[in-house]
Design a protein around this motif. Structure first.
Motif, PDB file in Angstrom:
ATOM      1  N   GLN A 192     -13.694   3.244   2.339  1.00 52.12           N
ATOM      2  CA  GLN A 192     -12.293   2.985   2.677  1.00 52.12           C
ATOM      3  C   GLN A 192     -12.058   1.504   2.937  1.00 52.12           C
ATOM      4  OE1 GLN A 192     -10.840   5.251   6.004  1.00 52.12           O
ATOM      5  NE2 GLN A 192      -8.812   4.318   5.938  1.00 52.12           N
ATOM      6  N   TRP A 194     -13.742  -0.997   1.697  1.00 50.76           N
ATOM      7  CA  TRP A 194     -13.790  -1.677   0.398  1.00 50.76           C
ATOM      8  C   TRP A 194     -12.473  -1.493  -0.354  1.00 50.76           C
ATOM      9  CZ3 TRP A 194     -13.244   0.536  -4.429  1.00 50.76           C
ATOM     10  CH2 TRP A 194     -13.444  -0.329  -5.514  1.00 50.76           C
ATOM     11  N   GLU A 195     -11.959  -0.264  -0.347  1.00 50.57           N
ATOM     12  CA  GLU A 195     -10.719   0.010  -1.079  1.00 50.57           C
ATOM     13  C   GLU A 195      -9.557  -0.817  -0.554  1.00 50.57           C
ATOM     14  OE1 GLU A 195     -10.325   4.202  -0.548  1.00 50.57           O
ATOM     15  OE2 GLU A 195     -11.475   4.711  -2.351  1.00 50.57           O
ATOM     16  N   GLU A 196      -9.509  -1.030   0.755  1.00 46.18           N
ATOM     17  CA  GLU A 196      -8.363  -1.689   1.368  1.00 46.18           C
ATOM     18  C   GLU A 196      -8.499  -3.213   1.452  1.00 46.18           C
ATOM     19  OE1 GLU A 196      -8.050   0.186   5.156  1.00 46.18           O
ATOM     20  OE2 GLU A 196      -7.293   2.084   4.349  1.00 46.18           O
ATOM     21  N   GLY A 202     -12.749  -6.717  -7.090  1.00 48.30           N
ATOM     22  CA  GLY A 202     -13.469  -5.609  -6.458  1.00 48.30           C
ATOM     23  C   GLY A 202     -14.577  -6.006  -5.513  1.00 48.30           C
TER      24      GLY A 202
END
Length: 254
Positions: A192, A194-196, A202
């Motif tokens: 989570q 990493w995603e945000e 990336g």
């Protein structure tokens, strides 16, 4: 820390009736890692026979014992004395960090109040510590896990004995301690984060990943999972590919 940064001034306050003397070296080591320990106080009813085990430890480490009689059976007056002292020290404005050493939830509100005043709070206690106190701290360290990790290796054992010890340690880290379940939560949180917070390509810096993780889990410590550094721990999760540029390490979800 460079020469221009101000060293943290640390106050260590220990609930002696809730912590065993064997943990003191761990406590002082963790506190000294934060900065200059200017005050070391320990609270308890020193007239009680069970407190005698603290005597030599207190003398050897120059810790100030604070006497607090138990005025009413079943009531812990030492907790109140520690809380009052902490608030007095807060209002003096001399300290940047408080180390509260106890496994007792009674210090939850104290930790929260200190943080409201922008004070860094390191909580230290055993794994039995209630979640409320852990969450109220800036950082929380499980002293029983750190104590176990610092024990010297045992003499050489037979293959069978080594297997039994491995199974026992594995059971302790994934069973009663809840570390197995915690690892699942940490892995989910890492994804989570990493995603945000990853960049357009990336990637997310390891320092940023660690900072967000510590904010979400005040009791997160790679040493709880038998690692000494954050990057090898992240590698072990097998979630990310790694990029190293000089001293900078970044991760990207596989």
């Amino acid at each position: 820390m460079n020469g221009e940064e101000k060293e943290r001034r640390v106050a260590v306050l220990i609930d002696a009736e809730n912590i065993a003397p064997k943990y003191l070296p761990i406590v002082l080591s963790e506190a000294n890692n934060l900065g200059s320990v200017n005050i070391k106080r320990i609270y308890g009813d020193w007239t009680m026979p069970q407190m005698s085990s603290w005597r030599n430890v207190i003398l050897d480490n120059s810790i100030q014992p604070i006497q607090q009689y138990s005025n009413v059976s079943g009531k812990n007056s030492s907790d109140s004395a520690l809380i009052i002292d902490a608030m007095d020290l807060l209002y003096q404005g001399r300290f940047d960090c408080f180390c509260i050493v106890s496994s007792d939830s009674d210090f939850t509100r104290l930790a929260a109040r200190l943080r409201e005043s922008e004070i860094y709070v390191l909580g230290m206690g055993e794994q039995k510590t209630p979640k409320s106190f852990i969450s109220a701290c800036s950082k929380f360290s499980y002293i029983d896990l750190l104590y176990r990790a610092n024990q010297p290796p045992l003499p050489a054992m037979t293959d069978k004995a080594a297997e039994m010890e491995h199974n026992e340690k594995n059971s302790a880290s994934t069973g009663s301690s809840g570390m197995g379940m915690r690892l699942k939560s940490v892995r989910k949180a890492l994804i989570q984060i990493w995603e945000e917070n990853s960049d357009d390509d990336g990637w997310i810096a390891s320092s940023q990943l660690g900072n967000f993780l510590n904010k979400q889990f005040p009791d997160f410590d790679v040493r709880n999972f038998q690692f000494k550094k954050f990057v090898p721990f992240i590698d072990s999760t097998n979630l990310f590919e790694k990029r190293t540029e000089g001293l900078h390490v970044s991760f990207r979800l596989k």
